[in-house]
Design a protein around this motif. Structure first.
Motif, PDB file in Angstrom:
ATOM      1  N   ILE A 103       0.857  -1.199   0.000  1.00 25.81           N
ATOM      2  CA  ILE A 103       0.000   0.000   0.000  1.00 25.81           C
ATOM      3  C   ILE A 103       0.890   1.244   0.000  1.00 25.81           C
ATOM      4  CG2 ILE A 103      -1.644   1.328   1.415  1.00 25.81           C
ATOM      5  CD1 ILE A 103      -2.843  -1.432   2.256  1.00 25.81           C
ATOM      6  N   ARG A 104       1.977   1.168   0.735  1.00 26.34           N
ATOM      7  CA  ARG A 104       2.888   2.329   0.823  1.00 26.34           C
ATOM      8  C   ARG A 104       3.412   2.731  -0.555  1.00 26.34           C
ATOM      9  NH1 ARG A 104       6.937   4.873   4.206  1.00 26.34           N
ATOM     10  NH2 ARG A 104       6.288   3.769   6.069  1.00 26.34           N
ATOM     11  N   ASP A 105       3.726   1.736  -1.391  1.00 27.34           N
ATOM     12  CA  ASP A 105       4.247   2.053  -2.734  1.00 27.34           C
ATOM     13  C   ASP A 105       3.299   2.983  -3.481  1.00 27.34           C
ATOM     14  OD1 ASP A 105       6.398   0.422  -2.310  1.00 27.34           O
ATOM     15  OD2 ASP A 105       5.595  -1.278  -3.441  1.00 27.34           O
ATOM     16  N   THR A 106       2.019   2.635  -3.445  1.00 27.47           N
ATOM     17  CA  THR A 106       1.059   3.444  -4.211  1.00 27.47           C
ATOM     18  C   THR A 106       0.743   4.758  -3.497  1.00 27.47           C
ATOM     19  OG1 THR A 106      -1.217   3.514  -5.025  1.00 27.47           O
ATOM     20  CG2 THR A 106      -0.779   1.829  -3.417  1.00 27.47           C
ATOM     21  N   VAL A 107       0.681   4.688  -2.169  1.00 25.33           N
ATOM     22  CA  VAL A 107       0.408   5.908  -1.394  1.00 25.33           C
ATOM     23  C   VAL A 107       1.524   6.942  -1.608  1.00 25.33           C
ATOM     24  CG1 VAL A 107       0.411   6.711   1.010  1.00 25.33           C
ATOM     25  CG2 VAL A 107      -1.092   4.847   0.335  1.00 25.33           C
ATOM     26  N   GLU A 108       2.741   6.435  -1.643  1.00 29.08           N
ATOM     27  CA  GLU A 108       3.897   7.320  -1.831  1.00 29.08           C
ATOM     28  C   GLU A 108       3.884   7.913  -3.248  1.00 29.08           C
ATOM     29  OE1 GLU A 108       7.619   5.332  -1.163  1.00 29.08           O
ATOM     30  OE2 GLU A 108       8.780   7.123  -1.624  1.00 29.08           O
ATOM     31  N   SER A 109       3.594   7.059  -4.234  1.00 28.98           N
ATOM     32  CA  SER A 109       3.586   7.532  -5.628  1.00 28.98           C
ATOM     33  C   SER A 109       2.571   8.643  -5.843  1.00 28.98           C
ATOM     34  CB  SER A 109       3.265   6.380  -6.580  1.00 28.98           C
ATOM     35  OG  SER A 109       4.198   5.357  -6.409  1.00 28.98           O
ATOM     36  N   HIS A 110       1.432   8.541  -5.156  1.00 32.29           N
ATOM     37  CA  HIS A 110       0.354   9.525  -5.353  1.00 32.29           C
ATOM     38  C   HIS A 110       0.336  10.633  -4.294  1.00 32.29           C
ATOM     39  CE1 HIS A 110      -2.214   7.643  -8.533  1.00 32.29           C
ATOM     40  NE2 HIS A 110      -1.506   6.567  -8.181  1.00 32.29           N
ATOM     41  N   SER A 111       1.282  10.607  -3.373  1.00 34.80           N
ATOM     42  CA  SER A 111       1.274  11.536  -2.234  1.00 34.80           C
ATOM     43  C   SER A 111      -0.094  11.553  -1.557  1.00 34.80           C
ATOM     44  CB  SER A 111       1.640  12.960  -2.684  1.00 34.80           C
ATOM     45  OG  SER A 111       2.914  12.967  -3.258  1.00 34.80           O
ATOM     46  N   ARG A 112      -0.538  10.375  -1.171  1.00 34.13           N
ATOM     47  CA  ARG A 112      -1.861  10.244  -0.546  1.00 34.13           C
ATOM     48  C   ARG A 112      -1.750   9.814   0.913  1.00 34.13           C
ATOM     49  NH1 ARG A 112      -4.769   6.666  -5.249  1.00 34.13           N
ATOM     50  NH2 ARG A 112      -5.683   8.391  -6.403  1.00 34.13           N
ATOM     51  N   CYS A 113      -2.919   9.741   1.517  1.00 30.80           N
ATOM     52  CA  CYS A 113      -3.034   9.157   2.850  1.00 30.80           C
ATOM     53  C   CYS A 113      -3.898   7.899   2.721  1.00 30.80           C
ATOM     54  CB  CYS A 113      -3.712  10.158   3.786  1.00 30.80           C
ATOM     55  SG  CYS A 113      -4.132   9.454   5.388  1.00 30.80           S
ATOM     56  N   MET A 114      -3.524   6.824   3.374  1.00 37.19           N
ATOM     57  CA  MET A 114      -4.376   5.629   3.410  1.00 37.19           C
ATOM     58  C   MET A 114      -4.714   5.315   4.874  1.00 37.19           C
ATOM     59  SD  MET A 114      -5.816   3.399   1.364  1.00 37.19           S
ATOM     60  CE  MET A 114      -4.898   3.109  -0.128  1.00 37.19           C
ATOM     61  N   VAL A 115      -6.014   5.204   5.111  1.00 34.61           N
ATOM     62  CA  VAL A 115      -6.471   4.812   6.450  1.00 34.61           C
ATOM     63  C   VAL A 115      -6.764   3.316   6.384  1.00 34.61           C
ATOM     64  CG1 VAL A 115      -8.141   5.250   8.283  1.00 34.61           C
ATOM     65  CG2 VAL A 115      -7.491   7.101   6.742  1.00 34.61           C
ATOM     66  N   ILE A 116      -6.100   2.549   7.224  1.00 33.75           N
ATOM     67  CA  ILE A 116      -6.115   1.086   7.094  1.00 33.75           C
ATOM     68  C   ILE A 116      -6.725   0.437   8.337  1.00 33.75           C
ATOM     69  CG2 ILE A 116      -4.608  -0.942   6.818  1.00 33.75           C
ATOM     70  CD1 ILE A 116      -2.553   1.200   5.600  1.00 33.75           C
ATOM     71  N   GLU A 117      -7.793  -0.335   8.111  1.00 33.27           N
ATOM     72  CA  GLU A 117      -8.417  -1.026   9.266  1.00 33.27           C
ATOM     73  C   GLU A 117      -7.825  -2.426   9.415  1.00 33.27           C
ATOM     74  OE1 GLU A 117     -12.802  -0.952   9.974  1.00 33.27           O
ATOM     75  OE2 GLU A 117     -12.530  -3.120  10.155  1.00 33.27           O
ATOM     76  N   VAL A 118      -7.411  -2.702  10.653  1.00 31.87           N
ATOM     77  CA  VAL A 118      -6.721  -3.954  10.989  1.00 31.87           C
ATOM     78  C   VAL A 118      -7.595  -4.773  11.938  1.00 31.87           C
ATOM     79  CG1 VAL A 118      -4.638  -4.822  12.166  1.00 31.87           C
ATOM     80  CG2 VAL A 118      -4.489  -2.794  10.729  1.00 31.87           C
ATOM     81  N   MET A 119      -7.558  -6.097  11.786  1.00 31.76           N
ATOM     82  CA  MET A 119      -8.332  -6.967  12.697  1.00 31.76           C
ATOM     83  C   MET A 119      -7.742  -6.966  14.115  1.00 31.76           C
ATOM     84  SD  MET A 119      -9.498 -10.465  10.824  1.00 31.76           S
ATOM     85  CE  MET A 119     -10.977 -10.506   9.823  1.00 31.76           C
ATOM     86  N   GLY A 120      -8.384  -7.665  15.014  1.00 33.85           N
ATOM     87  CA  GLY A 120      -7.849  -7.764  16.375  1.00 33.85           C
ATOM     88  C   GLY A 120      -8.906  -7.890  17.451  1.00 33.85           C
ATOM     89  N   ASN A 121     -10.158  -7.997  17.013  1.00 32.86           N
ATOM     90  CA  ASN A 121     -11.271  -8.034  17.974  1.00 32.86           C
ATOM     91  C   ASN A 121     -11.222  -6.766  18.815  1.00 32.86           C
ATOM     92  OD1 ASN A 121     -13.488  -9.015  19.284  1.00 32.86           O
ATOM     93  ND2 ASN A 121     -12.452 -10.664  20.337  1.00 32.86           N
ATOM     94  N   ARG A 122     -11.172  -6.873  20.152  1.00 30.88           N
ATOM     95  CA  ARG A 122     -11.121  -5.637  20.936  1.00 30.88           C
ATOM     96  C   ARG A 122      -9.701  -5.313  21.413  1.00 30.88           C
ATOM     97  NH1 ARG A 122     -16.037  -7.716  24.214  1.00 30.88           N
ATOM     98  NH2 ARG A 122     -15.183  -9.502  23.157  1.00 30.88           N
ATOM     99  N   CYS A 123      -8.740  -5.973  20.789  1.00 28.71           N
ATOM    100  CA  CYS A 123      -7.353  -5.823  21.226  1.00 28.71           C
ATOM    101  C   CYS A 123      -6.559  -5.083  20.149  1.00 28.71           C
ATOM    102  CB  CYS A 123      -6.784  -7.216  21.464  1.00 28.71           C
ATOM    103  SG  CYS A 123      -5.025  -7.249  21.801  1.00 28.71           S
ATOM    104  N   GLY A 124      -5.747  -4.121  20.576  1.00 30.02           N
ATOM    105  CA  GLY A 124      -5.020  -3.297  19.614  1.00 30.02           C
ATOM    106  C   GLY A 124      -3.626  -3.795  19.261  1.00 30.02           C
ATOM    107  N   ASP A 125      -3.246  -4.980  19.730  1.00 27.17           N
ATOM    108  CA  ASP A 125      -1.853  -5.436  19.526  1.00 27.17           C
ATOM    109  C   ASP A 125      -1.454  -5.517  18.058  1.00 27.17           C
ATOM    110  OD1 ASP A 125      -1.808  -5.621  22.237  1.00 27.17           O
ATOM    111  OD2 ASP A 125      -1.031  -7.661  22.319  1.00 27.17           O
ATOM    112  N   LEU A 126      -2.339  -6.090  17.222  1.00 30.96           N
ATOM    113  CA  LEU A 126      -1.997  -6.212  15.796  1.00 30.96           C
ATOM    114  C   LEU A 126      -1.804  -4.825  15.174  1.00 30.96           C
ATOM    115  CD1 LEU A 126      -4.394  -9.047  14.496  1.00 30.96           C
ATOM    116  CD2 LEU A 126      -1.889  -9.116  14.484  1.00 30.96           C
ATOM    117  N   THR A 127      -2.692  -3.905  15.525  1.00 25.20           N
ATOM    118  CA  THR A 127      -2.625  -2.556  14.959  1.00 25.20           C
ATOM    119  C   THR A 127      -1.382  -1.822  15.447  1.00 25.20           C
ATOM    120  OG1 THR A 127      -5.022  -2.527  15.003  1.00 25.20           O
ATOM    121  CG2 THR A 127      -3.947  -0.421  14.653  1.00 25.20           C
TER     122      THR A 127
END
Ligand code: F6P
Length: 320
Positions: A153-177
């Protein structure tokens, strides 16, 4: 014990197969009859099991998912379902069960244990949300999958000078994020454990980095927070940066398990069957300070989660 069962329950996680293998082989080798129970607790209710031998678990150590399949079984929470499960155990002479899964699966294991079928819980979930264990099988593979996807995702975000908001799994735990956020160098990380005024926090961070010359942004948001599309719109409006959002979804749960997950699952599965061999039940096998130990199942379920706010602070200090 002469006859035992093994099941996987809740969301599948890479490494569950390695855990099954490590239960089946030592169990068979010491003369136990080992049943694989299909589809988690549902297999007990519907009498869906198969006898396994040492060859039944060949060629699975490298595979994601679970050869026994899995399910979230609501019927098992009711008395009638529980009774059917106990009847199946009696029919096959099952004296103990290894339950590989998350917290919900452990609660099922506790309830079965209370009704006279001793169970051993083994933590298998990508979420790393089992309070009693420093580590859950599947977490490392999932973390690496997220990192690899976000690198793309970074490759394309960087090429376009964009922001990407990314939702990550984890149930109610933030460790993965949190930890994937550190690994990908996210500008902002939003986790349920520390999440006051999400929009303000994210927008402030982006604006601050814009001032230092930053042009592209990765924002990691835990699934419990939600609203990634709305957050992207807000960022676009308030920061003047083109923004998109993505929900990574179930791709995070699949894939060949990492070495860490294969090894940990093997050690935990082995420990679980060792306990049953000794006639010990009602325990959960966990990792504490890099060692495999076991706790009373009731005690484990009542432990309180400690949030590592120091790691969260460091993540933000180094991602500017
Ligand atoms: O527990 C694993 C997990 O993938 C969570 O991260 C997520 O909240 C949930 O399972 C999704 O469940 P399902 O596959 O039933 O949609």
């Amino acid at each position: 014990m002469k006859t035992i069962g093994v099941l996987t329950s809740g969301g599948d996680a890479p490494g569950m197969n390695a855990a099954i293998r490590a239960v089946v082989r030592p169990g068979c080798e010491c003369g136990m009859k080992v049943y694989g129970i299909n589809n988690g607790y549902r297999g007990l209710i519907e009498d869906d099991l198969q006898e396994l031998n040492i060859r039944s678990v060949s060629d699975i150590i490298h595979r994601g998912g679970t050869m026994l399949h899995t399910a979230r079984c609501l019927e098992f929470k009711e008395e009638e379902g529980m009774q059917k499960a106990i009847d199946t155990c009696k029919k096959y002479g099952i004296e103990g069960i290894v339950v590989i899964g998350g917290d919900g699966s452990f609660r099922g294991a506790r309830d079965l244990s209370l009704r006279g079928i001793p169970c051993i819980g083994v933590p298998g979930t990508i979420d790393n949300d089992i309070v009693s264990s420093d580590y859950t099988i599947g977490y490392d593979t999932c973390l690496n999958t997220i990192m690899q996807m976000v690198d793309r995702i970074r490759d394309t975000v960087e090429s376009h000078s964009r922001c990407m908001v990314i939702e990550v799994m984890g149930n109610r735990c933030g460790d993965l994020t949190l930890n994937s956020g550190i690994a990908v160098g996210a500008t902002a990380i939003v986790i349920p454990e520390i999440s006051s005024d999400v929009e303000k926090h994210v927008i402030e961070r982006i604006n601050r980095t814009i001032k230092t010359g930053k042009k592209h942004f990765l924002i990691m948001v835990a699934e419990g927070i939600g609203g990634v599309a709305e957050l992207a719109k807000k960022i676009q409006n308030e920061c003047g940066v083109e923004a998109r959002s993505i929900v990574l979804g179930h791709v995070q749960r699949g894939g060949s398990p990492s070495a860490r997950d294969r090894v940990t699952a093997s050690l935990m599965g082995y420990e679980a069957v060792e306990l049953l061999k000794q006639g010990i039940g009602n325990r959960v096998v966990v990792m504490k300070d890099d060692k495999i130990v076991n706790y009373d199942i009731y005690e484990a379920l009542n432990m309180e989660r400690q949030v590592n706010s120091q790691i969260y602070k460091i993540a933000h200090e180094i991602s500017i």
